[in-house]
Design a protein around this motif. Structure first.
Motif, PDB file in Angstrom:
ATOM      1  N   THR A 111       0.829  -1.205   0.000  1.00 13.62           N
ATOM      2  CA  THR A 111       0.000   0.000   0.000  1.00 13.62           C
ATOM      3  C   THR A 111       0.862   1.252   0.000  1.00 13.62           C
ATOM      4  O   THR A 111       0.570   2.221  -0.714  1.00 13.62           O
ATOM      5  CB  THR A 111      -0.958  -0.026   1.207  1.00 13.62           C
ATOM      6  OG1 THR A 111      -1.747  -1.228   1.132  1.00 13.62           O
ATOM      7  CG2 THR A 111      -1.853   1.185   1.224  1.00 13.62           C
ATOM      8  N   GLU A 112       1.935   1.251   0.782  1.00  9.01           N
ATOM      9  CA  GLU A 112       2.848   2.391   0.788  1.00  9.01           C
ATOM     10  C   GLU A 112       3.468   2.595  -0.592  1.00  9.01           C
ATOM     11  O   GLU A 112       3.586   3.735  -1.061  1.00  9.01           O
ATOM     12  CB  GLU A 112       3.962   2.176   1.811  1.00  9.01           C
ATOM     13  CG  GLU A 112       3.523   2.280   3.249  1.00  9.01           C
ATOM     14  CD  GLU A 112       4.659   1.979   4.219  1.00  9.01           C
ATOM     15  OE1 GLU A 112       5.839   2.254   3.885  1.00  9.01           O
ATOM     16  OE2 GLU A 112       4.379   1.473   5.313  1.00  9.01           O
ATOM     17  N   ALA A 113       3.876   1.523  -1.240  1.00 15.70           N
ATOM     18  CA  ALA A 113       4.502   1.622  -2.561  1.00 15.70           C
ATOM     19  C   ALA A 113       3.507   2.154  -3.593  1.00 15.70           C
ATOM     20  O   ALA A 113       3.863   2.955  -4.455  1.00 15.70           O
ATOM     21  CB  ALA A 113       5.051   0.265  -2.981  1.00 15.70           C
ATOM     22  N   LYS A 114       2.253   1.702  -3.507  1.00 12.18           N
ATOM     23  CA  LYS A 114       1.202   2.214  -4.390  1.00 12.18           C
ATOM     24  C   LYS A 114       1.029   3.709  -4.167  1.00 12.18           C
ATOM     25  O   LYS A 114       0.994   4.491  -5.125  1.00 12.18           O
ATOM     26  CB  LYS A 114      -0.110   1.489  -4.127  1.00 12.18           C
ATOM     27  CG  LYS A 114      -1.300   2.072  -4.881  1.00 12.18           C
ATOM     28  CD  LYS A 114      -2.613   1.640  -4.287  1.00 12.18           C
ATOM     29  CE  LYS A 114      -2.801   2.290  -2.947  1.00 12.18           C
ATOM     30  NZ  LYS A 114      -4.077   2.046  -2.315  1.00 12.18           N
ATOM     31  N   SER A 115       0.964   4.123  -2.908  1.00 11.98           N
ATOM     32  CA  SER A 115       0.789   5.543  -2.578  1.00 11.98           C
ATOM     33  C   SER A 115       1.983   6.370  -3.045  1.00 11.98           C
ATOM     34  O   SER A 115       1.821   7.496  -3.528  1.00 11.98           O
ATOM     35  CB  SER A 115       0.587   5.723  -1.072  1.00 11.98           C
ATOM     36  OG  SER A 115      -0.608   5.086  -0.676  1.00 11.98           O
ATOM     37  N   GLN A 116       3.190   5.810  -2.927  1.00 14.91           N
ATOM     38  CA  GLN A 116       4.383   6.510  -3.405  1.00 14.91           C
ATOM     39  C   GLN A 116       4.288   6.750  -4.913  1.00 14.91           C
ATOM     40  O   GLN A 116       4.583   7.841  -5.402  1.00 14.91           O
ATOM     41  CB  GLN A 116       5.636   5.709  -3.076  1.00 14.91           C
ATOM     42  CG  GLN A 116       6.919   6.364  -3.588  1.00 14.91           C
ATOM     43  CD  GLN A 116       8.153   5.509  -3.336  1.00 14.91           C
ATOM     44  OE1 GLN A 116       8.131   4.571  -2.531  1.00 14.91           O
ATOM     45  NE2 GLN A 116       9.230   5.825  -4.014  1.00 14.91           N
ATOM     46  N   ALA A 117       3.873   5.734  -5.658  1.00  9.89           N
ATOM     47  CA  ALA A 117       3.742   5.875  -7.115  1.00  9.89           C
ATOM     48  C   ALA A 117       2.695   6.931  -7.465  1.00  9.89           C
ATOM     49  O   ALA A 117       2.908   7.756  -8.354  1.00  9.89           O
ATOM     50  CB  ALA A 117       3.382   4.530  -7.744  1.00  9.89           C
ATOM     51  N   ILE A 118       1.579   6.920  -6.758  1.00 12.04           N
ATOM     52  CA  ILE A 118       0.532   7.916  -7.009  1.00 12.04           C
ATOM     53  C   ILE A 118       1.062   9.321  -6.769  1.00 12.04           C
ATOM     54  O   ILE A 118       0.822  10.236  -7.559  1.00 12.04           O
ATOM     55  CB  ILE A 118      -0.718   7.608  -6.149  1.00 12.04           C
ATOM     56  CG1 ILE A 118      -1.392   6.331  -6.662  1.00 12.04           C
ATOM     57  CG2 ILE A 118      -1.691   8.786  -6.155  1.00 12.04           C
ATOM     58  CD1 ILE A 118      -2.473   5.781  -5.742  1.00 12.04           C
ATOM     59  N   ALA A 119       1.824   9.490  -5.692  1.00 15.34           N
ATOM     60  CA  ALA A 119       2.411  10.801  -5.398  1.00 15.34           C
ATOM     61  C   ALA A 119       3.388  11.212  -6.496  1.00 15.34           C
ATOM     62  O   ALA A 119       3.397  12.372  -6.935  1.00 15.34           O
ATOM     63  CB  ALA A 119       3.109  10.780  -4.043  1.00 15.34           C
ATOM     64  N   GLU A 120       4.213  10.263  -6.954  1.00 17.49           N
ATOM     65  CA  GLU A 120       5.183  10.570  -8.012  1.00 17.49           C
ATOM     66  C   GLU A 120       4.509  10.909  -9.330  1.00 17.49           C
ATOM     67  O   GLU A 120       5.081  11.610 -10.166  1.00 17.49           O
ATOM     68  CB  GLU A 120       6.164   9.417  -8.182  1.00 17.49           C
ATOM     69  CG  GLU A 120       7.120   9.294  -7.015  1.00 17.49           C
ATOM     70  CD  GLU A 120       8.022   8.071  -7.094  1.00 17.49           C
ATOM     71  OE1 GLU A 120       8.088   7.422  -8.166  1.00 17.49           O
ATOM     72  OE2 GLU A 120       8.657   7.760  -6.077  1.00 17.49           O
ATOM     73  N   LEU A 121       3.286  10.428  -9.527  1.00 16.75           N
ATOM     74  CA  LEU A 121       2.520  10.772 -10.724  1.00 16.75           C
ATOM     75  C   LEU A 121       1.873  12.153 -10.596  1.00 16.75           C
ATOM     76  O   LEU A 121       1.246  12.631 -11.540  1.00 16.75           O
ATOM     77  CB  LEU A 121       1.449   9.707 -10.988  1.00 16.75           C
ATOM     78  CG  LEU A 121       1.984   8.349 -11.425  1.00 16.75           C
ATOM     79  CD1 LEU A 121       0.892   7.289 -11.362  1.00 16.75           C
ATOM     80  CD2 LEU A 121       2.579   8.440 -12.830  1.00 16.75           C
ATOM     81  N   GLY A 122       2.026  12.763  -9.430  1.00 14.41           N
ATOM     82  CA  GLY A 122       1.479  14.102  -9.217  1.00 14.41           C
ATOM     83  C   GLY A 122      -0.011  14.120  -8.958  1.00 14.41           C
ATOM     84  O   GLY A 122      -0.656  15.154  -9.100  1.00 14.41           O
ATOM     85  N   LEU A 123      -0.562  12.986  -8.553  1.00 16.29           N
ATOM     86  CA  LEU A 123      -2.001  12.914  -8.276  1.00 16.29           C
ATOM     87  C   LEU A 123      -2.264  13.179  -6.797  1.00 16.29           C
ATOM     88  O   LEU A 123      -1.491  12.755  -5.941  1.00 16.29           O
ATOM     89  CB  LEU A 123      -2.543  11.543  -8.683  1.00 16.29           C
ATOM     90  CG  LEU A 123      -2.416  11.228 -10.172  1.00 16.29           C
ATOM     91  CD1 LEU A 123      -2.785   9.775 -10.443  1.00 16.29           C
ATOM     92  CD2 LEU A 123      -3.291  12.163 -10.983  1.00 16.29           C
ATOM     93  N   PRO A 124      -3.365  13.854  -6.500  1.00 13.21           N
ATOM     94  CA  PRO A 124      -3.663  14.202  -5.110  1.00 13.21           C
ATOM     95  C   PRO A 124      -4.385  13.077  -4.380  1.00 13.21           C
ATOM     96  O   PRO A 124      -5.577  12.914  -4.521  1.00 13.21           O
ATOM     97  CB  PRO A 124      -4.594  15.412  -5.262  1.00 13.21           C
ATOM     98  CG  PRO A 124      -5.327  15.128  -6.537  1.00 13.21           C
ATOM     99  CD  PRO A 124      -4.341  14.403  -7.427  1.00 13.21           C
ATOM    100  N   GLY A 125      -3.680  12.269  -3.653  1.00 13.92           N
ATOM    101  CA  GLY A 125      -4.335  11.208  -2.907  1.00 13.92           C
ATOM    102  C   GLY A 125      -3.381  10.073  -2.624  1.00 13.92           C
ATOM    103  O   GLY A 125      -2.236  10.057  -3.070  1.00 13.92           O
TER     104      GLY A 125
END
Length: 181
Positions: A111-125
């Motif tokens: 879950t942390e890795a998924k959230s890290q990728a989402i953040a790196e994509l510049g998405l809010p969440g």
């Protein structure tokens, strides 16, 4: 929950899915596919034909990723989302037995890795309201006690999940309007 499972099913459902009996629905799908015994069932609005696979140091990850608009995990609830928020289902296989605590930690690591990728994509969440993570491992052998991001198996798990989510990026994925067949 934690336990020995015989099968995993990630089924495409329409984005308008509103059944109030998903466990019964998944059991019905499993029976139709000839799957018996205890299993793991996931539902997704993403076409499962768009699954992304990644492998790192023997850890295998299969992810169906439809990011839409991710939400922060602790955001206040809204009455109804203005648009499709997406769904991310992650199924991971670690080739060594993990103890119960390590399995729980491995779910957090994914879950942390998924959230890290989402953040790196510049998405809010940090994810979407319907995300699911399943971590599988052999039932026998000495149990590894750790599943965190710097552990023997948690590190490659984190890298594989991160790579799978980044691979889809912000591209539009086919959302489903069909029932599982």
């Amino acid at each position: 929950g934690i336990g020995v499972r015989r099968w995993v099913l990630n089924a495409t459902v329409p984005m308008s899915y509103d059944r109030d009996d998903p466990a019964d629905h998944l059991a019905e799908l499993a029976r139709r596919l000839g799957l018996d015994g205890p299993g793991v069932g996931l539902l997704t609005g993403v076409d499962v034909g768009e699954v992304v696979t990644r492998t790192d140091t023997g850890v295998q990850v299969w992810a169906t990723v439809g990011l839409g608009i991710p939400i922060p995990a602790a955001a206040p609830a809204v009455a109804a989302p203005a648009q499709r928020v997406g769904t991310v289902n992650i199924v991971a296989y670690v080739p060594a037995r993990l103890g119960d605590a390590a399995l729980v930690n491995a779910v957090a690591t994914a879950t942390e890795a998924k959230s890290q990728a989402i953040a790196e994509l510049g998405l809010p969440g940090t994810g979407t309201p319907t995300d699911a993570v399943t971590v599988l491992c052999p039932p026998d052998g000495p149990a590894d006690a750790y599943g965190g991001p710097r552990s023997t198996w948690g590190a490659p798990l984190a890298r594989a999940v991160h790579a799978a989510v980044l691979a889809v990026g912000t591209d539009t994925v086919p959302w489903s309007d069909r029932l599982p067949g």
